[in-house]
Motif scaffolding. Structure first.
Motif, PDB file in Angstrom:
ATOM      1  N   THR A 282      18.893  66.108  56.814  1.00  0.00           N
ATOM      2  CA  THR A 282      19.175  67.535  57.005  1.00  0.00           C
ATOM      3  C   THR A 282      19.943  68.104  55.825  1.00  0.00           C
ATOM      4  O   THR A 282      19.682  69.223  55.375  1.00  0.00           O
ATOM      5  N   ALA A 283      20.895  67.329  55.299  1.00  0.00           N
ATOM      6  CA  ALA A 283      21.664  67.780  54.129  1.00  0.00           C
ATOM      7  C   ALA A 283      20.735  68.002  52.943  1.00  0.00           C
ATOM      8  O   ALA A 283      20.878  68.976  52.193  1.00  0.00           O
ATOM      9  N   ASP A 284      19.760  67.107  52.772  1.00  0.00           N
ATOM     10  CA  ASP A 284      18.796  67.261  51.672  1.00  0.00           C
ATOM     11  C   ASP A 284      17.964  68.531  51.859  1.00  0.00           C
ATOM     12  O   ASP A 284      17.730  69.274  50.904  1.00  0.00           O
ATOM     13  N   LEU A 285      17.528  68.776  53.096  1.00  0.00           N
ATOM     14  CA  LEU A 285      16.710  69.960  53.378  1.00  0.00           C
ATOM     15  C   LEU A 285      17.494  71.249  53.140  1.00  0.00           C
ATOM     16  O   LEU A 285      16.966  72.219  52.589  1.00  0.00           O
ATOM     17  N   ILE A 286      18.761  71.240  53.558  1.00  0.00           N
ATOM     18  CA  ILE A 286      19.599  72.425  53.355  1.00  0.00           C
ATOM     19  C   ILE A 286      19.806  72.671  51.866  1.00  0.00           C
ATOM     20  O   ILE A 286      19.756  73.812  51.392  1.00  0.00           O
ATOM     21  N   GLU A 288      17.785  71.704  49.438  1.00  0.00           N
ATOM     22  CA  GLU A 288      16.505  72.161  48.882  1.00  0.00           C
ATOM     23  C   GLU A 288      16.295  73.641  49.167  1.00  0.00           C
ATOM     24  O   GLU A 288      15.847  74.392  48.300  1.00  0.00           O
ATOM     25  N   LYS A 289      16.613  74.056  50.394  1.00  0.00           N
ATOM     26  CA  LYS A 289      16.448  75.461  50.762  1.00  0.00           C
ATOM     27  C   LYS A 289      17.383  76.351  49.949  1.00  0.00           C
ATOM     28  O   LYS A 289      16.997  77.431  49.484  1.00  0.00           O
ATOM     29  N   ALA A 290      18.623  75.883  49.770  1.00  0.00           N
ATOM     30  CA  ALA A 290      19.590  76.663  48.984  1.00  0.00           C
ATOM     31  C   ALA A 290      19.103  76.833  47.548  1.00  0.00           C
ATOM     32  O   ALA A 290      19.248  77.902  46.952  1.00  0.00           O
ATOM     33  N   GLU A 291      18.527  75.774  46.986  1.00  0.00           N
ATOM     34  CA  GLU A 291      18.012  75.837  45.611  1.00  0.00           C
ATOM     35  C   GLU A 291      16.829  76.806  45.523  1.00  0.00           C
ATOM     36  O   GLU A 291      16.738  77.604  44.571  1.00  0.00           O
ATOM     37  N   LYS A 292      15.943  76.754  46.514  1.00  0.00           N
ATOM     38  CA  LYS A 292      14.802  77.670  46.519  1.00  0.00           C
ATOM     39  C   LYS A 292      15.265  79.114  46.676  1.00  0.00           C
ATOM     40  O   LYS A 292      14.734  80.019  46.028  1.00  0.00           O
ATOM     41  N   ASP A 293      16.266  79.313  47.551  1.00  0.00           N
ATOM     42  CA  ASP A 293      16.808  80.662  47.734  1.00  0.00           C
ATOM     43  C   ASP A 293      17.440  81.175  46.448  1.00  0.00           C
ATOM     44  O   ASP A 293      17.331  82.359  46.107  1.00  0.00           O
ATOM     45  N   LYS A 294      18.101  80.260  45.724  1.00  0.00           N
ATOM     46  CA  LYS A 294      18.744  80.625  44.460  1.00  0.00           C
ATOM     47  C   LYS A 294      17.693  81.036  43.433  1.00  0.00           C
ATOM     48  O   LYS A 294      17.851  82.030  42.711  1.00  0.00           O
TER      49      LYS A 294
END
Length: 319
Positions: A282-286, A288-294
């Motif tokens: 879950t930490a990895d997914l979060i 990854e999502k934060a990086e994509k959002d950035k």
């Protein structure tokens, strides 16, 4: 699929909990013994900080006994945390919870100890409160979101107990936790799909408790995948429609109801090892999502700047 359910009163409850926590000596967090990780609210953990916490594994009579012992040892190994398993039938053990909480703050001996009881919806919190208070002061029921506002209760021996509404959290990032919460009734049925939830439960039980499925539904052998299993259950329970086809939705509801009621025996749907793997994933997914959002935000800003420059250039050319 990600199941989310966060009614407005839960947001209000979160703010109220945050406001009174500084005055609380011990937090009593009620967990579902069948899913101690998924029923542990990370939002509450963040708000609690290092305040002493007594984790109560409720409904332990519905959970795998060996797994409950493992969870008690695992949770109790954390500094400032103790874990106790209870059932709604074992009144003496529930009554002892207040003394276990008091022992966590020895410096408060002889003084009033303020405790707060928290937990997700439909985890058995109200039943525990009524036993501790020695009278019925909290509504109980087999549906989530019965308690709607805080109330303070004197439970004797210099201990007060602040009851709070059952609180989920706005985003259940771990999809498996979403399914487990829905499977065991902590999310309203209107916010979930029985078929999806039944498939999740079937997958886990086929791998971990196949003998329970065979016994409960009188199957000679347990299918190795979800759909054939639900079809077999549907045929056994008469969930047939046109052309003798199994109504998967009806079969799914029967399967989920059997799990929730304890019809398949004592089941636990996660272990400390599963928890650690899912926390890491879950930490990895979060991240990854934060990086994509950035990256998405950076592109949006670039488009805006490019548009501004183009408009400025156009104005200069006209001038």
């Amino acid at each position: 699929m990600q199941i989310q359910w966060f009614p407005g009163h839960m947001h209000k409850a979160r703010l109220e909990i945050q406001a009174v926590l500084p005055k609380v000596d011990v937090v009593i967090e009620v967990l579902d013994a069948r899913i101690p990780y998924s029923s542990e609210n990370p939002m509450l953990a963040e708000l609690r900080g290092d305040k002493p916490c007594l984790k109560v594994l409720a409904k332990s009579d519905l959970a795998d006994e060996e797994m409950t012992t493992q969870w008690q040892e695992y949770l109790g190994a954390v500094a400032g945390v103790r874990a106790r398993a209870v059932t709604t039938e074992d009144i003496p053990t529930i009554r002892k919870l207040k003394y276990a909480a008091a022992r966590m703050v020895p410096h408060k001996e002889g003084k009033t100890i303020k405790t707060m009881i928290v937990g997700i919806p439909n985890v058995g919190k109200s039943t525990i409160i009524n036993v501790l208070a020695g009278r019925k002061i909290a509504k109980t029921g087999n549906t989530p979101a019965i308690t709607k506002q805080q109330q303070s209760v004197n439970i004797g021996d210099g201990i007060t107990l602040l009851d709070t509404p059952g609180v989920l959290w706005p985003n259940v990032h771990n999809v498996n936790s979403s399914y487990r919460l829905a499977l065991l009734g902590s999310i309203k049925d209107t916010a979930m799909d029985y078929g999806d939830v039944a498939f999740f439960g079937a997958r886990y039980l086929i791998e971990n408790y196949p003998e329970r499925i065979a016994t409960r539904f009188e199957l000679e052998s347990v299918p190795s995948s979800e759909l054939p299993l639900l079809e077999a259950i549907g045929r056994k329970r008469g969930c047939l429609g046109r052309n003798n086809q199994v109504d998967i939705d009806r079969a799914s509801k029967i399967f989920v109801t059997e799990i929730r009621s304890g019809g398949l025996g004592r089941l636990t749907f996660e272990t400390p090892q599963i928890m650690e793997r899912e926390i890491a994933r879950t930490a990895d997914l979060i991240a990854e999502k934060a990086e994509k959002d950035k990256e998405k935000e950076a592109k949006r800003k670039k488009r805006f700047r490019d548009k501004q420059r183009a408009q400025k250039k156009s104005r200069e050319m006209r001038g």
